[in-house]
Design an enzyme around this catalytic site. Sequence first.
Site, PDB file in Angstrom:
ATOM      1  CB  SER A 143      -0.881   0.023   1.256  1.00 27.39           C
ATOM      2  OG  SER A 143      -1.533   1.273   1.373  1.00 27.39           O
ATOM      3  CE1 TYR A 157      -3.980  -2.024   5.091  1.00 28.79           C
ATOM      4  CE2 TYR A 157      -3.237   0.220   4.624  1.00 28.79           C
ATOM      5  CZ  TYR A 157      -3.713  -1.003   4.184  1.00 28.79           C
ATOM      6  OH  TYR A 157      -3.912  -1.209   2.842  1.00 28.79           O
TER       7      TYR A 157
HETATM    8  P1  NAP Z   1     -11.511  -5.431   0.522  1.00 29.01           P
HETATM    9  O1  NAP Z   1     -12.438  -4.935  -0.518  1.00 29.01           O
HETATM   10  O2  NAP Z   1     -11.796  -5.142   1.949  1.00 29.01           O
HETATM   11  O3  NAP Z   1     -11.353  -7.014   0.332  1.00 29.01           O
HETATM   12  C1  NAP Z   1     -10.540  -7.734   1.197  1.00 29.01           C
HETATM   13  C2  NAP Z   1     -10.496  -9.177   0.757  1.00 29.01           C
HETATM   14  O4  NAP Z   1      -9.596  -9.881   1.637  1.00 29.01           O
HETATM   15  C3  NAP Z   1     -11.827  -9.877   0.838  1.00 29.01           C
HETATM   16  O5  NAP Z   1     -11.896 -10.795  -0.225  1.00 29.01           O
HETATM   17  C4  NAP Z   1     -11.751 -10.632   2.176  1.00 29.01           C
HETATM   18  O6  NAP Z   1     -12.536 -11.808   2.216  1.00 29.01           O
HETATM   19  C5  NAP Z   1     -10.276 -11.008   2.169  1.00 29.01           C
HETATM   20  N1  NAP Z   1      -9.729 -11.323   3.477  1.00 29.01           N
HETATM   21  C6  NAP Z   1      -9.693 -10.538   4.587  1.00 29.01           C
HETATM   22  N2  NAP Z   1      -9.095 -11.184   5.584  1.00 29.01           N
HETATM   23  C7  NAP Z   1      -8.737 -12.396   5.101  1.00 29.01           C
HETATM   24  C8  NAP Z   1      -8.099 -13.525   5.654  1.00 29.01           C
HETATM   25  N3  NAP Z   1      -7.705 -13.532   6.941  1.00 29.01           N
HETATM   26  N4  NAP Z   1      -7.897 -14.612   4.878  1.00 29.01           N
HETATM   27  C9  NAP Z   1      -8.299 -14.623   3.586  1.00 29.01           C
HETATM   28  N5  NAP Z   1      -8.918 -13.581   3.002  1.00 29.01           N
HETATM   29  C10 NAP Z   1      -9.128 -12.494   3.759  1.00 29.01           C
HETATM   30  O7  NAP Z   1     -10.026  -4.924   0.286  1.00 29.01           O
HETATM   31  P2  NAP Z   1      -9.274  -4.246  -0.966  1.00 29.01           P
HETATM   32  O8  NAP Z   1      -9.420  -2.798  -0.836  1.00 29.01           O
HETATM   33  O9  NAP Z   1      -9.641  -4.923  -2.236  1.00 29.01           O
HETATM   34  O10 NAP Z   1      -7.776  -4.571  -0.550  1.00 29.01           O
HETATM   35  C11 NAP Z   1      -7.043  -5.639  -1.110  1.00 29.01           C
HETATM   36  C12 NAP Z   1      -5.582  -5.405  -0.760  1.00 29.01           C
HETATM   37  O11 NAP Z   1      -5.175  -4.143  -1.273  1.00 29.01           O
HETATM   38  C13 NAP Z   1      -5.305  -5.362   0.745  1.00 29.01           C
HETATM   39  O12 NAP Z   1      -4.077  -5.982   1.014  1.00 29.01           O
HETATM   40  C14 NAP Z   1      -5.217  -3.885   1.034  1.00 29.01           C
HETATM   41  O13 NAP Z   1      -4.420  -3.611   2.160  1.00 29.01           O
HETATM   42  C15 NAP Z   1      -4.590  -3.386  -0.252  1.00 29.01           C
HETATM   43  N6  NAP Z   1      -4.787  -1.961  -0.519  1.00 29.01           N
HETATM   44  C16 NAP Z   1      -6.038  -1.465  -0.702  1.00 29.01           C
HETATM   45  C17 NAP Z   1      -6.185  -0.098  -0.950  1.00 29.01           C
HETATM   46  C18 NAP Z   1      -7.519   0.548  -1.164  1.00 29.01           C
HETATM   47  O14 NAP Z   1      -7.601   1.780  -1.167  1.00 29.01           O
HETATM   48  N7  NAP Z   1      -8.596  -0.210  -1.371  1.00 29.01           N
HETATM   49  C19 NAP Z   1      -5.065   0.727  -0.995  1.00 29.01           C
HETATM   50  C20 NAP Z   1      -3.805   0.173  -0.802  1.00 29.01           C
HETATM   51  C21 NAP Z   1      -3.688  -1.178  -0.563  1.00 29.01           C
HETATM   52  P3  NAP Z   1     -14.082 -11.803   2.724  1.00 29.01           P
HETATM   53  O15 NAP Z   1     -14.879 -11.108   1.643  1.00 29.01           O
HETATM   54  O16 NAP Z   1     -14.443 -13.243   2.837  1.00 29.01           O
HETATM   55  O17 NAP Z   1     -14.106 -11.051   4.017  1.00 29.01           O
END
Ligand code: NAP
Length: 248
Positions: A143, A157
């Site tokens: 991130s 985080y």
């Molecule tokens: P999101 O929409 O909240 O989705 C998170 C996903 O991770 C969901 O599929 C969830 O499954 C799964 N998950 C959570 N805990 C888990 C575990 N213990 N074991 C297996 N699966 C798990 O998140 P996102 O925004 O797409 O983020 C994805 C990645 O990008 C993360 O690493 C996040 O830190 C990174 N990121 C995101 C952003 C942003 O702005 N969105 C920015 C920088 C980095 P369930 O649906 O079953 O709960």
Amino acid sequence: MDGVLVVTGASRGIGAATALLGAQRGYRVCVNYVRDARAAEAVADAIRRAGGEAIVVQADVGHEAEVARLFATVDRTLGTVTALVNNAGILETQCRIEDVDEERLLRILRVNVVGTFLPSREAVRRMSTRRGGTGGVIVNVSSAASRLGSPGEYVDYAASKGAIDTFTRGLALEVADEGIRVNAVRPGIIETEIHASGGEPGRPARVAPSLPMKRPGRPEEVAEAILWLLSDASSYTTGTIVDVAGGR
Ligand code: NAP
């Protein structure tokens, strides 16, 4: 691309977009999730409707036995993993350090850090030419928070993602001559449900005016970078981090 792609946390957001794009590019895809079975099945159904192959596996990436079961299931049903995207990640309600407690810290580190190390270990055990494998590629999802520190929101985080940056570099060098490339993407503010778990679903819209491109990113824009890093088009790229943050 004829390969087996495991995407952790692929039921929604960046993981779902990566699974869908990976299937379009020809991978057989494992859609991992932890809680939302219906959303994970919907991603796999979309892949199948488009003529691709997908399985859904529930497993908490922060727990060793569950990760072992995840990869054993992939071995049995799709074949040996050739591409791993460590995408699963969590953040918690925005707060300052005064309000952080041990349980919160352990939850974040378990999913974001342990949950990246354990799947990587399973993948390396299968991919490494040193162990009789035929190689592979790993992409970690870090991130921009690792650069920015997320003061007043979630320094825990941000620090967990700093660990991912360091791990990406170290693991890449550890396995560079074993047929495995390891890179990371560092998304900026992307429109997904993760912001709701931080307590502010509208965060992308709120901060948009302060972003260089005046808009948040879309999960598909991150998925494109991930798929490039997975592909042979990036065959001489390892140990590096691609910012997908709109200039942030
Ligand atoms: P999101 O929409 O909240 O989705 C998170 C996903 O991770 C969901 O599929 C969830 O499954 C799964 N998950 C959570 N805990 C888990 C575990 N213990 N074991 C297996 N699966 C798990 O998140 P996102 O925004 O797409 O983020 C994805 C990645 O990008 C993360 O690493 C996040 O830190 C990174 N990121 C995101 C952003 C942003 O702005 N969105 C920015 C920088 C980095 P369930 O649906 O079953 O709960």
